[in-house]
Scaffold this motif. Sequence first.
Motif, PDB file in Angstrom:
ATOM      1  N   SER A  70      26.647  72.141  35.481  1.00 11.17           N
ATOM      2  CA  SER A  70      28.112  71.815  35.391  1.00 11.17           C
ATOM      3  C   SER A  70      28.181  71.056  36.736  1.00 11.17           C
TER       4      SER A  70
ATOM      5  N   SER B 142      31.135  71.076  38.596  1.00 12.20           N
ATOM      6  CA  SER B 142      31.898  72.054  39.723  1.00 12.20           C
ATOM      7  C   SER B 142      31.048  72.801  40.432  1.00 12.20           C
ATOM      8  N   ILE B 143      29.688  73.268  39.890  1.00 10.41           N
ATOM      9  CA  ILE B 143      29.316  74.329  40.564  1.00 10.41           C
ATOM     10  C   ILE B 143      28.388  73.931  41.704  1.00 10.41           C
TER      11      ILE B 143
ATOM     12  N   GLY C  55      30.937  73.496  44.840  1.00 13.81           N
ATOM     13  CA  GLY C  55      31.354  74.830  45.308  1.00 13.81           C
ATOM     14  C   GLY C  55      30.378  75.526  46.076  1.00 13.81           C
TER      15      GLY C  55
ATOM     16  N   THR D 253      37.120  81.958  42.106  1.00 18.33           N
ATOM     17  CA  THR D 253      38.129  81.199  41.527  1.00 18.33           C
ATOM     18  C   THR D 253      37.928  79.708  42.165  1.00 18.33           C
ATOM     19  N   SER D 254      37.032  79.528  43.300  1.00 21.63           N
ATOM     20  CA  SER D 254      36.640  78.115  43.564  1.00 21.63           C
ATOM     21  C   SER D 254      36.244  77.284  42.522  1.00 21.63           C
ATOM     22  N   LEU D 255      35.731  77.782  41.537  1.00 23.92           N
ATOM     23  CA  LEU D 255      35.048  76.802  40.406  1.00 23.92           C
ATOM     24  C   LEU D 255      36.272  76.436  39.518  1.00 23.92           C
ATOM     25  N   TRP D 256      37.362  76.881  39.518  1.00 22.26           N
ATOM     26  CA  TRP D 256      38.517  76.717  38.485  1.00 22.26           C
ATOM     27  C   TRP D 256      39.746  76.132  39.256  1.00 22.26           C
ATOM     28  N   SER D 257      40.444  76.926  40.399  1.00 22.73           N
ATOM     29  CA  SER D 257      41.326  76.128  41.056  1.00 22.73           C
ATOM     30  C   SER D 257      41.204  76.219  42.456  1.00 22.73           C
TER      31      SER D 257
ATOM     32  N   SER E 176      42.229  79.093  45.362  1.00 23.41           N
ATOM     33  CA  SER E 176      41.143  79.680  46.173  1.00 23.41           C
ATOM     34  C   SER E 176      41.219  79.229  47.582  1.00 23.41           C
TER      35      SER E 176
END
Length: 186
Positions: A63, A65-66, A69, A109-113, A117
Amino acid sequence: PLWQCWCLCDNGSKRHRSLDYHRRMKRLARPIPTTPLILAGPALVLGLYAGLQRLGLPLPGSSTSIPAGHGPLMIVGFLAALISFERAVRGGRRWLLAAPFCAGVSALTSLWSISFSAGLATVAGVLLLVAALDDLRGARWLVAVPHTCAALALCIGSLRWWSGDPLPAVIGAWVGFPLASILGDR
């Protein structure tokens, strides 16, 4: 007197220990909630996974976003949760257990928001800073000053992350957190 009791030492000799000593030992023997520490495990695994992706290894479930992060997962999610948990337990401060909980939830939650986060990471940093400033009143300055600098570095990095600075700019402040923590413990 009532405030003293006698304890047998390992070599069989007697010595007295104050009631305050026994109260401190009883306080340390209370069970400690490990839920904040449990959150550090997934942050470590995801952070290592993100680091391997950043190295370019083909891994399943890639992904975008990973890999981005990796820094928040490792610095905030793993190191901040672990170090703040250790300081909460060592200092006997139950209220400080909120810091590793906030750090662990922040990483996951850093992966989503990012904004949520970063806000939780800032709360964890502020709690750790309050505890470090409280330690400055004690007699162990060689330990308290680096720990205060470490908590300040975590706060500054988290505030910069929350304000929208890019992660490469934030990592510079965050790196001071584990470095100063290790310096204070040595």
